[in-house]
Design a protein around this motif. Structure first.
Motif, PDB file in Angstrom:
ATOM      1  N   ASP A 189       0.807  -1.220   0.000  1.00  0.00           N
ATOM      2  CA  ASP A 189       0.000   0.000   0.000  1.00  0.00           C
ATOM      3  C   ASP A 189       0.847   1.280   0.000  1.00  0.00           C
ATOM      4  N   ASN A 190       2.103   1.170  -0.336  1.00  0.00           N
ATOM      5  CA  ASN A 190       3.011   2.309  -0.363  1.00  0.00           C
ATOM      6  C   ASN A 190       3.251   2.771  -1.792  1.00  0.00           C
ATOM      7  N   LEU A 191       3.327   4.091  -1.967  1.00  0.00           N
ATOM      8  CA  LEU A 191       3.676   4.688  -3.245  1.00  0.00           C
ATOM      9  C   LEU A 191       4.922   4.040  -3.841  1.00  0.00           C
ATOM     10  N   VAL A 192       4.820   3.605  -5.087  1.00  0.00           N
ATOM     11  CA  VAL A 192       5.993   3.149  -5.835  1.00  0.00           C
ATOM     12  C   VAL A 192       6.338   4.230  -6.852  1.00  0.00           C
ATOM     13  N   MET A 193       7.503   4.833  -6.686  1.00  0.00           N
ATOM     14  CA  MET A 193       7.985   5.860  -7.599  1.00  0.00           C
ATOM     15  C   MET A 193       8.703   5.187  -8.771  1.00  0.00           C
ATOM     16  N   TYR A 194       8.878   5.938  -9.844  1.00  0.00           N
ATOM     17  CA  TYR A 194       9.777   5.488 -10.902  1.00  0.00           C
ATOM     18  C   TYR A 194      10.664   6.648 -11.309  1.00  0.00           C
ATOM     19  N   ASP A 195      11.900   6.337 -11.684  1.00  0.00           N
ATOM     20  CA  ASP A 195      12.761   7.394 -12.199  1.00  0.00           C
ATOM     21  C   ASP A 195      12.565   7.492 -13.703  1.00  0.00           C
ATOM     22  N   ARG A 196      12.571   8.709 -14.220  1.00  0.00           N
ATOM     23  CA  ARG A 196      12.277   8.928 -15.633  1.00  0.00           C
ATOM     24  C   ARG A 196      13.484   8.631 -16.532  1.00  0.00           C
ATOM     25  N   GLN A 197      14.624   8.385 -15.922  1.00  0.00           N
ATOM     26  CA  GLN A 197      15.815   8.108 -16.719  1.00  0.00           C
ATOM     27  C   GLN A 197      15.882   6.641 -17.149  1.00  0.00           C
ATOM     28  N   THR A 198      15.559   5.716 -16.235  1.00  0.00           N
ATOM     29  CA  THR A 198      15.621   4.286 -16.557  1.00  0.00           C
ATOM     30  C   THR A 198      14.283   3.588 -16.367  1.00  0.00           C
ATOM     31  N   GLU A 199      13.320   4.282 -15.741  1.00  0.00           N
ATOM     32  CA  GLU A 199      12.001   3.723 -15.428  1.00  0.00           C
ATOM     33  C   GLU A 199      12.114   2.469 -14.566  1.00  0.00           C
ATOM     34  N   SER A 200      13.050   2.535 -13.592  1.00  0.00           N
ATOM     35  CA  SER A 200      13.109   1.543 -12.528  1.00  0.00           C
ATOM     36  C   SER A 200      12.094   1.917 -11.454  1.00  0.00           C
ATOM     37  N   LEU A 201      11.733   0.963 -10.607  1.00  0.00           N
ATOM     38  CA  LEU A 201      10.703   1.161  -9.585  1.00  0.00           C
ATOM     39  C   LEU A 201      11.330   1.260  -8.200  1.00  0.00           C
ATOM     40  N   TRP A 202      10.855   2.241  -7.429  1.00  0.00           N
ATOM     41  CA  TRP A 202      11.413   2.565  -6.117  1.00  0.00           C
ATOM     42  C   TRP A 202      10.279   2.702  -5.093  1.00  0.00           C
ATOM     43  N   PRO A 203      10.083   1.777  -4.153  1.00  0.00           N
ATOM     44  CA  PRO A 203       9.139   2.026  -3.063  1.00  0.00           C
ATOM     45  C   PRO A 203       9.565   3.253  -2.267  1.00  0.00           C
ATOM     46  N   GLN A 204       8.602   4.106  -1.963  1.00  0.00           N
ATOM     47  CA  GLN A 204       8.929   5.362  -1.275  1.00  0.00           C
ATOM     48  C   GLN A 204       9.575   5.120   0.080  1.00  0.00           C
ATOM     49  N   LEU A 205       9.099   4.115   0.819  1.00  0.00           N
ATOM     50  CA  LEU A 205       9.558   3.943   2.189  1.00  0.00           C
ATOM     51  C   LEU A 205      10.959   3.355   2.293  1.00  0.00           C
ATOM     52  N   THR A 206      11.515   2.870   1.184  1.00  0.00           N
ATOM     53  CA  THR A 206      12.905   2.412   1.212  1.00  0.00           C
ATOM     54  C   THR A 206      13.827   3.362   0.468  1.00  0.00           C
ATOM     55  N   GLY A 207      13.296   4.070  -0.547  1.00  0.00           N
ATOM     56  CA  GLY A 207      14.153   4.906  -1.365  1.00  0.00           C
ATOM     57  C   GLY A 207      15.203   4.104  -2.099  1.00  0.00           C
ATOM     58  N   GLN A 208      14.882   2.852  -2.407  1.00  0.00           N
ATOM     59  CA  GLN A 208      15.829   1.975  -3.081  1.00  0.00           C
ATOM     60  C   GLN A 208      15.194   1.407  -4.343  1.00  0.00           C
ATOM     61  N   ALA A 209      15.934   1.492  -5.455  1.00  0.00           N
ATOM     62  CA  ALA A 209      15.443   0.868  -6.686  1.00  0.00           C
ATOM     63  C   ALA A 209      15.324  -0.632  -6.451  1.00  0.00           C
ATOM     64  N   SER A 210      14.135  -1.172  -6.674  1.00  0.00           N
ATOM     65  CA  SER A 210      13.861  -2.558  -6.293  1.00  0.00           C
ATOM     66  C   SER A 210      13.479  -3.445  -7.454  1.00  0.00           C
ATOM     67  N   ILE A 211      13.069  -2.848  -8.583  1.00  0.00           N
ATOM     68  CA  ILE A 211      12.798  -3.583  -9.812  1.00  0.00           C
ATOM     69  C   ILE A 211      13.271  -2.704 -10.968  1.00  0.00           C
ATOM     70  N   GLY A 212      14.022  -3.271 -11.898  1.00  0.00           N
ATOM     71  CA  GLY A 212      14.500  -2.501 -13.047  1.00  0.00           C
ATOM     72  C   GLY A 212      16.013  -2.453 -13.093  1.00  0.00           C
ATOM     73  N   VAL A 213      16.549  -1.711 -14.048  1.00  0.00           N
ATOM     74  CA  VAL A 213      17.987  -1.744 -14.296  1.00  0.00           C
ATOM     75  C   VAL A 213      18.804  -1.123 -13.166  1.00  0.00           C
ATOM     76  N   LEU A 214      18.216  -0.212 -12.379  1.00  0.00           N
ATOM     77  CA  LEU A 214      18.952   0.407 -11.278  1.00  0.00           C
ATOM     78  C   LEU A 214      18.765  -0.329  -9.957  1.00  0.00           C
ATOM     79  N   THR A 215      18.197  -1.525  -9.988  1.00  0.00           N
ATOM     80  CA  THR A 215      17.945  -2.278  -8.757  1.00  0.00           C
ATOM     81  C   THR A 215      19.184  -2.314  -7.867  1.00  0.00           C
TER      82      THR A 215
END
Length: 391
Positions: free
Chosen positions: A165-191
């Motif tokens: 239930d937490n916002l998942v952000m994405y970066d517009r440079q690689t479109e990797s996915l980042w849960p807001q509460l960790t601030g860590q790329a968790s799926i995608g090329v920047l994982t």
């Protein structure tokens, strides 16, 4: 039933997102700071389209637990060209309305939740540092990050997805996915790439404006037409209202109700959650987390952003602050003292923002400490071994 209620809430939000909320006139004295150019979009496979792909490093979260929340990517639009007013010129915020207070390199800015609720991410530059200021209404969590990482200047958008239930952000440079509460790329090329979090707090507008009258405040001039000041999640912080989606198996911890508000602090491998309501009317609480001495205090006067249809009319949940309790070589202890706090060592008085306003230490400021003012389910999902403190 909770699942159905969550889907109805999402549908209601989508309706509001597509509706005109009444025009917002440009406020007086608008300041439009220059933003650095972000890094270019890269030609890799997007995690927005593929949660699993052979070109990605192994994911850090289960892709099966990443759910579509309703709006599409950027359906809740991030703010990329934020505009500001000086706090002393703002006349459209109620005294009790919540604002995110962020200080970087001695520059302080405020981001009202009446705006953040509708955008969730602001790509900004504070104190010369590119930052992402974020707010997830479903977790009631505000977090700020430096957005220079992996040799890139990143910009972030909303993916339309949720994880626990937490916002998942994405970066517009690689479109990797980042849960807001960790601030860590968790799926995608920047994982595996970790953003640096910046201490911040959510406080009542009256407290911020009195402490920082010359500071900049994010305005409602966003380029989007939204009913700012309205709460699209009416009643969401009621413990009986349910979550948008059920939590993944094994995540829930029944030591507290899922929507009990807590103040979460982590340092290294240690994590502590303080039950927020237990702070009301009490002296500040001294904590030691991972060897770091801290003080946690509470002051009434802030409205819940997730209660009434109008944010300024929300229940008074008060504001909290978390600070390092040492100043130079001196360790301070604190007690409540009217509208503010007093240290027992010098008798100096301190405001909610950690500023000494009178006494021997007048003009000094405690160092803010990174914390989450959030719901129990959010904190414990990412910190399952957390200690629990009741003041």
């Amino acid at each position: 039933m909770a699942h159905r209620a969550g889907l109805l809430l999402t549908a209601g939000l989508l309706t509001l997102l597509t509706a005109c909320g009444g025009g917002v006139t440009e406020p007086a004295g608008v300041i439009d700071p220059e933003q650095p150019s972000p890094s270019a979009r890269e030609g890799n496979i997007s995690a927005l389209d593929h949660l699993v792909h052979d070109s990605f490093p192994p994911p850090l979260i289960d892709p099966g637990d990443v759910l579509r929340g309703g709006p599409p990517p950027d359906g809740i639009p991030a703010i990329d060209d934020p505009k500001f007013q000086k706090a002393k010129n703002v006349d459209w915020l109620g005294d009790s309305e919540p604002v995110i207070s962020l200080t970087v390199n001695d520059e302080t800015r405020a981001y009202p939740l009446q705006v953040m609720t509708w955008h969730e991410i602001v790509n900004d530059t504070v104190g010369g540092v590119p930052v992402a200021v974020t707010y997830c209404p479903l977790c009631n969590s505000g977090v700020a990050f430096e957005r220079e990482a992996a040799d890139r200047v990143l910009t972030f958008g909303t993916s339309g997805m949720l994880y626990v239930d937490n916002l998942v952000m994405y970066d517009r440079q690689t479109e990797s996915l980042w849960p807001q509460l960790t601030g860590q790329a968790s799926i995608g090329v920047l994982t595996g790439t970790q953003l640096k979090a910046i201490p911040m707090g959510t406080v009542a507008w009256s407290d911020f404006s009195q402490a920082f009258p010359e500071s900049l405040v994010l305005t409602r001039e966003t380029g989007h037409d939204r009913p700012y000041g309205r709460n699209p999640y009416t009643g969401y912080d009621n413990p009986e209202s349910g979550l948008i989606f059920p939590l993944p198996e094994g995540v829930e911890d029944d030591r507290l109700a899922v929507k009990e508000r807590v103040i979460g602090v982590a340092n290294g491998d240690e994590a502590t959650a303080v039950v927020r309501r237990s702070l009301v009317g009490k002296d500040p609480v001294a904590l030691n987390v991972g060897g770091q001495d801290l003080v946690v205090w509470h002051q009434p006067g802030q409205s819940s952003a997730l209660d009434s249809p109008e944010i300024r009319e929300g229940n008074d949940i008060g504001s909290v602050g978390v600070f390092e309790s040492t100043l130079g070589d001196r360790k301070l202890t604190f007690e409540a003292a009217g509208k503010g706090f007093r240290d027992l060592e010098t008798g100096s008085r301190w405001n909610l923002l950690g500023q000494a306003v009178s006494g021997e230490l007048k003009g000094e400021r405690l160092a803010s400490y990174e914390h989450l003012d959030t719901f129990w389910f959010s904190w414990v999902a990412f910190n399952p071994e957390t200690d629990l403190v009741v003041a």
